[in-house]
Design an enzyme around this catalytic site. Structure first.
Site, PDB file in Angstrom:
ATOM      1  N   ARG A 196       0.834  -1.015  -0.040  1.00  0.00           N
ATOM      2  CA  ARG A 196       0.177   0.094   0.162  1.00  0.00           C
ATOM      3  C   ARG A 196       0.860   1.183  -0.131  1.00  0.00           C
ATOM      4  O   ARG A 196       2.209   1.147   0.167  1.00  0.00           O
ATOM      5  CB  ARG A 196      -0.918   0.009   1.345  1.00  0.00           C
ATOM      6  CG  ARG A 196      -0.419  -0.789   2.262  1.00  0.00           C
ATOM      7  CD  ARG A 196       0.081   0.090   3.508  1.00  0.00           C
ATOM      8  NE  ARG A 196       0.223   1.700   3.634  1.00  0.00           N
ATOM      9  CZ  ARG A 196       0.932   2.386   3.748  1.00  0.00           C
ATOM     10  NH1 ARG A 196       2.253   1.751   3.835  1.00  0.00           N
ATOM     11  NH2 ARG A 196       0.730   3.537   3.802  1.00  0.00           N
ATOM     12  N   GLY A 197       0.355   2.545   0.006  1.00  0.00           N
ATOM     13  CA  GLY A 197       1.102   3.560  -0.331  1.00  0.00           C
ATOM     14  C   GLY A 197       0.918   4.022  -1.455  1.00  0.00           C
ATOM     15  O   GLY A 197       1.571   3.495  -2.615  1.00  0.00           O
ATOM     16  N   ALA A 198       0.795   5.426  -1.843  1.00  0.00           N
ATOM     17  CA  ALA A 198       0.546   5.703  -3.394  1.00  0.00           C
ATOM     18  C   ALA A 198       1.702   5.492  -4.162  1.00  0.00           C
ATOM     19  O   ALA A 198       1.495   4.938  -5.369  1.00  0.00           O
ATOM     20  CB  ALA A 198       0.196   7.345  -3.172  1.00  0.00           C
ATOM     21  N   ARG A 219      -7.567  -0.119  -6.811  1.00  0.00           N
ATOM     22  CA  ARG A 219      -7.740   1.225  -5.870  1.00  0.00           C
ATOM     23  C   ARG A 219      -7.815   2.662  -6.389  1.00  0.00           C
ATOM     24  O   ARG A 219      -7.042   2.701  -7.377  1.00  0.00           O
ATOM     25  CB  ARG A 219      -6.446   1.471  -4.860  1.00  0.00           C
ATOM     26  CG  ARG A 219      -6.535   0.003  -4.011  1.00  0.00           C
ATOM     27  CD  ARG A 219      -5.583   0.327  -2.628  1.00  0.00           C
ATOM     28  NE  ARG A 219      -6.275   1.154  -1.480  1.00  0.00           N
ATOM     29  CZ  ARG A 219      -5.640   1.458  -0.596  1.00  0.00           C
ATOM     30  NH1 ARG A 219      -4.292   1.351  -0.258  1.00  0.00           N
ATOM     31  NH2 ARG A 219      -6.230   2.539   0.236  1.00  0.00           N
ATOM     32  N   GLN A 231      -2.146   2.344  10.022  1.00  0.00           N
ATOM     33  CA  GLN A 231      -0.788   2.701   9.640  1.00  0.00           C
ATOM     34  C   GLN A 231       0.180   3.053  10.556  1.00  0.00           C
ATOM     35  O   GLN A 231       1.210   2.846  10.383  1.00  0.00           O
ATOM     36  CB  GLN A 231      -1.007   3.112   8.145  1.00  0.00           C
ATOM     37  CG  GLN A 231      -1.707   2.366   6.935  1.00  0.00           C
ATOM     38  CD  GLN A 231      -3.212   2.591   7.097  1.00  0.00           C
ATOM     39  OE1 GLN A 231      -3.810   3.067   8.000  1.00  0.00           O
ATOM     40  NE2 GLN A 231      -3.791   2.652   5.749  1.00  0.00           N
ATOM     41  N   ASP A 278      -2.144  11.262  -1.606  1.00  0.00           N
ATOM     42  CA  ASP A 278      -2.331   9.942  -2.541  1.00  0.00           C
ATOM     43  C   ASP A 278      -2.671  10.848  -3.859  1.00  0.00           C
ATOM     44  O   ASP A 278      -2.809  10.149  -5.004  1.00  0.00           O
ATOM     45  CB  ASP A 278      -3.505   9.105  -1.868  1.00  0.00           C
ATOM     46  CG  ASP A 278      -2.914   8.365  -0.815  1.00  0.00           C
ATOM     47  OD1 ASP A 278      -2.848   8.826   0.144  1.00  0.00           O
ATOM     48  OD2 ASP A 278      -2.721   7.436  -1.171  1.00  0.00           O
ATOM     49  N   ASN A 306      -5.309  12.595   1.060  1.00  0.00           N
ATOM     50  CA  ASN A 306      -4.424  11.885   1.976  1.00  0.00           C
ATOM     51  C   ASN A 306      -5.115  10.946   2.894  1.00  0.00           C
ATOM     52  O   ASN A 306      -6.657  11.051   2.982  1.00  0.00           O
ATOM     53  CB  ASN A 306      -3.302  12.409   2.785  1.00  0.00           C
ATOM     54  CG  ASN A 306      -2.188  11.597   3.304  1.00  0.00           C
ATOM     55  OD1 ASN A 306      -1.858  10.686   2.750  1.00  0.00           O
ATOM     56  ND2 ASN A 306      -1.798  11.673   4.437  1.00  0.00           N
ATOM     57  N   LYS A 307      -4.785  10.151   3.735  1.00  0.00           N
ATOM     58  CA  LYS A 307      -5.448   9.218   4.509  1.00  0.00           C
ATOM     59  C   LYS A 307      -6.287   9.851   5.456  1.00  0.00           C
ATOM     60  O   LYS A 307      -6.173  10.912   5.869  1.00  0.00           O
ATOM     61  CB  LYS A 307      -4.397   8.301   5.417  1.00  0.00           C
ATOM     62  CG  LYS A 307      -4.778   7.367   6.375  1.00  0.00           C
ATOM     63  CD  LYS A 307      -5.882   6.227   5.969  1.00  0.00           C
ATOM     64  CE  LYS A 307      -5.226   5.726   4.582  1.00  0.00           C
ATOM     65  NZ  LYS A 307      -6.204   4.785   3.941  1.00  0.00           N
TER      66      LYS A 307
HETATM   67  O1  MRU Z   1      -4.678   3.229   2.535  1.00  0.00           O
HETATM   68  P1  MRU Z   1      -3.183   3.548   2.175  1.00  0.00           P
HETATM   69  O2  MRU Z   1      -2.470   2.864   3.428  1.00  0.00           O
HETATM   70  O3  MRU Z   1      -2.615   3.037   0.949  1.00  0.00           O
HETATM   71  O4  MRU Z   1      -2.945   5.076   2.647  1.00  0.00           O
HETATM   72  C1  MRU Z   1      -1.529   5.440   2.426  1.00  0.00           C
HETATM   73  C2  MRU Z   1      -1.588   7.064   2.676  1.00  0.00           C
HETATM   74  O5  MRU Z   1      -2.495   7.538   2.478  1.00  0.00           O
HETATM   75  C3  MRU Z   1      -0.352   7.642   2.484  1.00  0.00           C
HETATM   76  O6  MRU Z   1      -0.197   8.589   3.413  1.00  0.00           O
HETATM   77  C4  MRU Z   1      -0.097   8.103   1.353  1.00  0.00           C
HETATM   78  O7  MRU Z   1       0.056   7.246   0.111  1.00  0.00           O
HETATM   79  C5  MRU Z   1       1.167   8.809   1.131  1.00  0.00           C
HETATM   80  S1  MRU Z   1       2.554   7.682   1.002  1.00  0.00           S
HETATM   81  C6  MRU Z   1       3.684   8.458   0.169  1.00  0.00           C
END
Ligand code: MRU
Length: 345
Positions: A55-57, A89, A196, A237, A247-248
């Site tokens: 996960r993570g953008a 996603r 996370q 994201d 973002n999250k």
């Molecule tokens: O749902 P996730 O864990 O994929 O969400 C990730 C985030 O929101 C991060 O903060 C975001 O991807 C930035 S990572 C460089």
């Protein structure tokens, strides 16, 4: 070619390529178990992204690029694979960005009469990975300069080595700043409901010896009011053309708190996170995840049977609440449409 992470201080490798497959650390099992899973088809990569194994953008963008390259072994399935990966996603635009680039490369190769697309597409995925690695390094340099020596910083979700190819985005800045004496300690917000912050960010910070404390999300306001917090740093994201940043879930609330308490609020994200096709944050698709992740914690119910709930997985912080956006191409400060365009070109 095996991927390297030379700039990773503690060598956390969330994914690497070896012997015709992508190996990914199953992030759902962290921090208690470190299990690496072999992904050798685009279907497996799409499922891993969808099910949050990785996960993570930036990382899902890199994984999608490798997933697309895998599909080149069955050229007729390239478009199907692209659609499948794209649908895995919805919020992080890095995924679409990676696939657009891979598709363009495939089209270019076909126009040039290349028949076997696998090797050159794999090389393109490696290049995409290397660029993200380098972007992490540059962001950390630009971002660290924004922090005063001895700062206490707060972060949300996981924007570290686990979400990218190198040392991470927001956590990359914190890592570098710590080494330079600019960060003294960090607060990691736990990031309900997927945790996370507690499972991943705290794990990364502790491995690195950065003094860090975990906060339940609802403690942030109290800490900002009663203690010194010098900066909030988060990832993103998707950033719209006007510099609004998704973002999250919980990030927007943190930005409001930061503004109220006079704390600078920084977003660190590579240029692959910017979506100039979307005029403002209101148009960013927000992933709605299963409410099971809200009414259950590690499989145990925490609400009455039959409880209804909501689970938007991301929120959008208006650009007016962001002090600066840190990219690998420079710092956008204060962020708005014109400056974002000027820095990213
Ligand atoms: O749902 P996730 O864990 O994929 O969400 C990730 C985030 O929101 C991060 O903060 C975001 O991807 C930035 S990572 C460089």
């Amino acid at each position: 070619m095996e991927m390297t992470k030379k700039d990773t201080i503690d060598a956390i490798r969330p994914a690497y390529w070896r012997a015709e497959a992508l190996y990914a650390l199953d992030q759902r099992l962290l921090p208690h178990r470190q299990v690496v899973v072999r992904l050798s088809t685009p279907e497996a990569v799409a499922a891993a992204i969808r099910d949050m194994l990785l996960r993570g953008a930036p990382l899902i963008g890199v994984a999608a690029a490798y997933g697309y390259a895998m599909a080149a072994k069955r050229p007729a399935s390239l478009e199907k694979a692209a659609r499948l990966l794209l649908a895995s996603r919805p919020t992080a635009v890095n995924l679409a960005h990676a696939l657009r680039r891979m598709r363009a490369k495939a089209a270019e190769l076909r126009r040039a009469g290349v028949r076997d697309l696998y090797a050159p597409l794999l090389e393109e995925a490696h290049a995409f990975f290397r660029e993200d690695l380098e972007a992490n390094r540059r962001m950390s340099e630009f971002g660290a300069r924004l922090l005063k020596p001895g700062s206490t910083v707060m972060t949300h979700c996981n924007a570290g080595a686990l979400c990218a190819s190198g040392i991470g985005t927001a956590l990359g800045v914190i890592r570098r700043a710590f080494r330079q004496g600019r960060v003294r300690r960090a607060y990691a917000c736990e990031t309900r409901p997927y945790l996370q912050g507690s499972r991943l960010t705290l794990w990364e910070l502790m491995r690195e010896g950065i003094p860090a404390e975990l906060l339940c999300d609802n403690m942030a306001a109290h800490i900002m009011k009663t203690e010194r917090v010098d900066a909030v740093i988060v990832g993103a994201d998707r950033i719209a053309a006007n510099a609004d940043a998704a973002n999250k879930i919980g990030t927007y609330g943190l930005a409001i708190l930061a503004r109220y308490h006079g704390v600078p609020f920084f977003v660190a994200a590579p240029s692959t996170t910017v979506d100039f096709s979307i005029p403002d944050g209101g148009q960013i698709p927000i992933e709605e995840r299963s409410i099971r992740e809200v009414v259950e914690v590690f499989g145990r119910s925490i609400a009455p049977k039959g409880a209804k709930a909501r689970h938007p997985a991301f929120d959008v912080t208006p650009h007016g609440l962001i002090t600066a956006i840190i990219t690998e191409k420079g710092v956008v400060k204060p962020p708005d449409r014109r400056r974002l365009k000027a820095v990213l070109g």
